[in-house]
Design a protein around this motif. Sequence first.
Motif, PDB file in Angstrom:
ATOM      1  N   UNK A  49     -12.026 -34.587   0.268  1.00 44.24           N
ATOM      2  CA  UNK A  49     -10.570 -34.662   0.271  1.00 44.24           C
ATOM      3  C   UNK A  49      -9.993 -33.575   1.167  1.00 44.24           C
ATOM      4  N   UNK A  50      -8.835 -33.821   1.699  1.00 45.86           N
ATOM      5  CA  UNK A  50      -8.174 -32.799   2.503  1.00 45.86           C
ATOM      6  C   UNK A  50      -7.684 -31.680   1.593  1.00 45.86           C
ATOM      7  N   UNK A  51      -7.463 -30.480   2.119  1.00 51.38           N
ATOM      8  CA  UNK A  51      -6.898 -29.406   1.294  1.00 51.38           C
ATOM      9  C   UNK A  51      -5.591 -29.806   0.619  1.00 51.38           C
ATOM     10  N   UNK A  52      -4.768 -30.565   1.322  1.00 54.89           N
ATOM     11  CA  UNK A  52      -3.511 -31.017   0.733  1.00 54.89           C
ATOM     12  C   UNK A  52      -3.775 -31.941  -0.457  1.00 54.89           C
ATOM     13  N   UNK A  53      -4.720 -32.875  -0.299  1.00 52.05           N
ATOM     14  CA  UNK A  53      -5.033 -33.801  -1.386  1.00 52.05           C
ATOM     15  C   UNK A  53      -5.625 -33.055  -2.585  1.00 52.05           C
ATOM     16  N   UNK A  54      -6.462 -32.070  -2.336  1.00 52.90           N
ATOM     17  CA  UNK A  54      -7.018 -31.281  -3.433  1.00 52.90           C
ATOM     18  C   UNK A  54      -5.912 -30.558  -4.197  1.00 52.90           C
ATOM     19  N   UNK A  55      -4.975 -29.980  -3.463  1.00 53.35           N
ATOM     20  CA  UNK A  55      -3.867 -29.278  -4.108  1.00 53.35           C
ATOM     21  C   UNK A  55      -3.019 -30.243  -4.928  1.00 53.35           C
ATOM     22  N   UNK A  56      -2.769 -31.414  -4.390  1.00 56.83           N
ATOM     23  CA  UNK A  56      -1.996 -32.419  -5.118  1.00 56.83           C
ATOM     24  C   UNK A  56      -2.709 -32.819  -6.401  1.00 56.83           C
TER      25      UNK A  56
END
Length: 361
Positions: A257-264
């Motif tokens: 997952x992208x860092x953004x997706x992980x944060x979400x």
Amino acid sequence: MDRRSFLRTSTVGAGAAAATTLAAPAYAQGNRTLTMVTSVPDGFAVFDDAAQLAINYITAMTDGQLSFNKMPAGSLVGAFEVFDAVSSGQADVYHSAEYYFLNQHPAFAFFTAVPFGMTAQEMANWYYRRGGQELHDNLSSLFNLKPLMCGQTAMQPGGWFNKEINSAEDLQGLRFRMPGQGGQVLGRLGASVQNIPGGEIYQALASGQIDGAEWIGPYADERMGFQEVTKTYYAAGFHEPGSTLSMVFNLEIWESLTPQQQTICKVACEASHAQNTALSLAENGAALARLQAGGVQVRQFPNDVWDAFGRAAKEVREENMGDPIYAEIANSVFASIEESSGWYEIADGEFMRQRNRVNAG
């Protein structure tokens, strides 16, 4: 040697380490759907609510770029098989209660609930502020998994019984559904413990396969219909002062997952956790009143039963302390409880006494 290296080379982790050698699958750019397996049927109050809410949040916050195909218990794998399915890569994510997987490692108990352990608030304190997430990550990484706390049932009642429990002797031979360390405690006290998936409890109770069962709390239990089978309900339970649910990713899927997706995903699970805690606490009182109006008799265990629970709980908790991973997590949990309780006693204790005095008068 750092913690991660130690965990990966430990005896406990040796059998699971092979799973981490699987090649990470390739994915096309753009929208992506992950397969989520769960331990309950669709629509189960509180438990499935947490999973569905997290899914909704993640899908909305990624504008549909990350979504889930949620497969309830029995549709792809059984309720207690979700751990192996995600660890091996058969599925991408599971939503469950970690104490279902004590056969993988006994320390998973601490990431749901243990007898006389953490309340819902104490669990949040420990997990987010006192290293609980890191410990969960390290243990789960042995099995090629990445966990996130995602749901909280709060205090769970003692459960539904087909007879009154008037002494500890009444537990002898009792066929009772209870998972985790709580079930181990009952087993030490002579009960015949059954770890039955949530979707099968009603039928087992109605058919006489078991003499009693615990589930979540008045709101969820009412939805299950247990009051149709028995009218004896023990309100206070020893086994789960605050029961946490988890959303757990295959580690390679998580790392893809992208860092953004992980944060979400992290934020969505935290939001779902808070909402789920509120759902349980807000709805249980009214549900209990409805149950009582329908003829359910609310009981409390007598003191000798509580004493027996306490002695057996201590024995169960101590029997795995020779395992360094288990011991580290157990010590962290109870140190956090002790730290929190000192403040609660000084602050909340006086407030509660004064509130009760004012409201009484």
